[in-house]
Design an enzyme around this catalytic site. Structure first.
Site, PDB file in Angstrom:
ATOM      1  N   LYS A 173      -2.030  -4.838  24.310  1.00  0.00           N
ATOM      2  CA  LYS A 173      -0.680  -5.390  24.407  1.00  0.00           C
ATOM      3  C   LYS A 173      -0.596  -6.628  23.522  1.00  0.00           C
ATOM      4  CE  LYS A 173       2.688  -7.309  27.600  1.00  0.00           C
ATOM      5  NZ  LYS A 173       3.121  -7.423  28.999  1.00  0.00           N
ATOM      6  N   LYS A 206       1.166  -1.219  23.289  1.00  0.00           N
ATOM      7  CA  LYS A 206       2.505  -1.809  23.393  1.00  0.00           C
ATOM      8  C   LYS A 206       2.638  -2.976  22.440  1.00  0.00           C
ATOM      9  CE  LYS A 206       5.206  -4.436  26.635  1.00  0.00           C
ATOM     10  NZ  LYS A 206       5.248  -5.106  27.901  1.00  0.00           N
TER      11      LYS A 206
HETATM   12  C1  PBG Z   1       5.085  -8.329  31.530  1.00  0.00           C
HETATM   13  C2  PBG Z   1       5.793  -7.309  30.752  1.00  0.00           C
HETATM   14  C3  PBG Z   1       6.605  -7.510  29.639  1.00  0.00           C
HETATM   15  C4  PBG Z   1       7.076  -6.253  29.259  1.00  0.00           C
HETATM   16  C5  PBG Z   1       6.555  -5.326  30.147  1.00  0.00           C
HETATM   17  N1  PBG Z   1       5.755  -5.991  31.056  1.00  0.00           N
HETATM   18  C6  PBG Z   1       7.046  -8.753  28.985  1.00  0.00           C
HETATM   19  C7  PBG Z   1       6.093  -9.673  28.361  1.00  0.00           C
HETATM   20  O1  PBG Z   1       4.912  -9.407  28.217  1.00  0.00           O
HETATM   21  O2  PBG Z   1       6.563 -10.759  27.998  1.00  0.00           O
HETATM   22  C8  PBG Z   1       7.977  -5.997  28.089  1.00  0.00           C
HETATM   23  C9  PBG Z   1       8.650  -4.665  28.063  1.00  0.00           C
HETATM   24  C10 PBG Z   1       9.736  -4.551  27.052  1.00  0.00           C
HETATM   25  O3  PBG Z   1       9.957  -5.410  26.190  1.00  0.00           O
HETATM   26  O4  PBG Z   1      10.423  -3.522  27.119  1.00  0.00           O
HETATM   27  N2  PBG Z   1       5.399  -8.235  32.898  1.00  0.00           N
END
Ligand code: PBG
Length: 327
Positions: free
Chosen positions: A197, A251
Site C-alpha cells: 500500500k 493499492k
Molecule cells: C485506510 C484506508 C484508506 C483507503 C482504504 N483504507 C485511506 C488511507 O490510507 O489514507 C483508501 C481507499 C480509497 O482511496 O479508495 N483506512
C-alpha cells in the site's frame, strides 16, 4: 507485391472472434464493492468527490447491498464513519461501533451469500486521523497499534465479517491479528492484507468519504510505501503471507501494475488490487466533462488490473459495471 504472412488482424475481425481469443476476462465474480456507513445520519449523504457513492445509513446500506446482490456482485468491503472520534480510535473496536452494527445487519440478512469484508484500520476513528496510536513526539507507535488492531479484528469478526482487511501498514499487523483470531477460536476468518500500500495522492476523495483529516496537514509517509519502490512490495507481501495472510492486495491499482505483475509471478496466494477513490474520481470527472467515455475507460482499467495478474478488484464502479457485465 508480397502479402504479409503475419496477420494478427484476422483475429480481430468480429466481436465473437475477439471474445473467443481474449486472454483475460472481467466478470461479476471479480468485483468487490467498497461501501461507507455513517453513524447518526437520518438519510444517506452524497460524497461530492465520489459521484454515485454515499455515506449510508444502516437501512440505505442494506438497500445498496440488496441492489448489488441483485446485479450479481457478491462481495463488499465496509468502512465505518463514526459520530465522534478520539485519540485511540475506540469506535473501531467498540462492539456497538458503527461498522459492527452494520456488519451484524448485513450478516443477518445475507448470511454466507455475500462475502462480507471489513476494512481494518483506525484512521476513520481517530481524532488525529492517523492509522494508529500517536506518540507524544507525533510519530505513530507501531507495536501499541497492533494491540488495537487485534481488538478491532475480534469486534468485526464477532459482528459477522467473513474477511478482515488490515490497511494500516503497521509492521507485524497480519501476524498479530492472526494470532488474536486463532486464540479466540476464529480459525476460519480470512485475512486480506493490504500488503503493498503506497502513500498515494489518490486517496483524497476517500478521506472526504470518511471525514478524515490528518492532523497538522500530516501524511502517512512513515508507514505507507514510497511510490519509488518496487522490490519493497515483494518483501511486504512475503512477510504478510508468512504471517498468515490468505489474500494480498496492491493499492492503488493503475500506477502499480508492475507490482501486481511481480506479486502474481512470485507468490501463489490470491491477489487483488484496489482501484481507489482518486482513480474513480478522475474517470468520473473527465467523463462528466465529456472528455472520455467513463464506462469504456472504467472497463479498460479494470481489465488491465486482471491482465496484470490480479484475481479480483475492489472498485467503486462495481455496481455500474455489473450492469454492463450482465448485459
Ligand atoms: C485506510 C484506508 C484508506 C483507503 C482504504 N483504507 C485511506 C488511507 O490510507 O489514507 C483508501 C481507499 C480509497 O482511496 O479508495 N483506512
Amino acid at each position: 507485391m508480397a502479402f504479409p504472412t503475419e496477420r494478427p488482424r484476422r483475429l480481430r475481425s468480429t466481436a465473437a472472434l475477439r471474445q473467443l481469443v481474449a486472454e483475460t476476462t472481467l466478470s461479476l465474480d471479480d468485483l468487490v464493492a467498497p461501501l461507507f456507513v455513517a453513524e447518526g445520519l437520518s438519510e444517506p449523504k452524497t460524497i461530492s468527490s465520489l459521484p454515485g457513492q454515499f455515506q449510508h445509513t444502516v437501512p440505505s446500506l442494506l438497500a445498496e447491498v440488496r441492489e448489488l446482490y441483485h446485479r450479481g456482485v457478491r462481495s463488499l468491503i465496509l468502512f465505518g464513519v463514526p459520530n465522534s472520534k478520539d485519540e485511540l480510535g475506540s469506535g473501531a473496536y467498540d462492539a456497538n461501533g458503527i461498522a459492527q452494527v452494520a456488519l451484524r445487519e448485513i450478516r443477518s440478512e445475507f448470511g454466507d451469500s455475500m462475502v462480507i469484508m471489513s476494512d481494518l484500520c483506525l484512521d476513520e476513528y481517530t481524532s488525529h486521523g492517523h492509522c494508529g496510536v500517536v506518540k507524544a513526539d507525533g510519530t505513530v507507535d507501531n507495536d501499541a497499534t497492533l494491540e488495537l488492531y487485534v481488538r478491532t479484528a475480534l469486534a468485526q469478526v464477532e459482528a459477522g465479517a467473513h474477511v478482515v482487511a488490515p490497511s494500516g501498514m503497521m509492521d507485524g499487523q497480519v501476524g498479530a491479528i492472526r494470532q488474536g483470531l486463532d486464540g479466540a477460536g476464529y480459525l476460519d476468518t480470512v485475512i486480506l492484507a493490504y500488503a503493498a500500500k503506497y502513500a498515494s495522492g489518490l486517496y483524497g476523495p476517500f478521506r472526504e468519504a470518511v471525514g478524515v483529516e490528518i492532523a497538522g496537514g500530516g501524511n502517512r509517509k512513515t508507514y505507507q510505501q514510497d511510490p519509488a519502490n518496487r522490490r519493497e512490495s515483494l518483501r511486504e507481501a512475503r512477510a504478510d503471507v508468512e504471517q498468515g495472510a490468505d489474500i494480498i492486495m496492491v493499492k492503488p491499482a493503475m500506477t502499480y501494475l508492475d507490482v501486481v505483475s511481480d506479486l502474481r509471478r512470485e507468490l501463489d496466494v490470491p491477489l487483488c488490487a484496489y482501484h481507489v477513490s482518486g482513480e474513480y474520481a478522475m474517470i468520473k470527472a473527465a467523463a462528466a466533462n465529456g472528455w472520455i467515455d467513463g464506462e469504456v475507460v472504467a472497463l479498460e482499467q479494470l481489465l488491465a488490473v486482471r491482465r496484470a495478474g490480479a484475481d479480483f478488484v475492489l472498485t467503486y464502479f462495481a455496481k455500474e459495471i455489473a450492469e454492463v457485465l450482465q448485459r
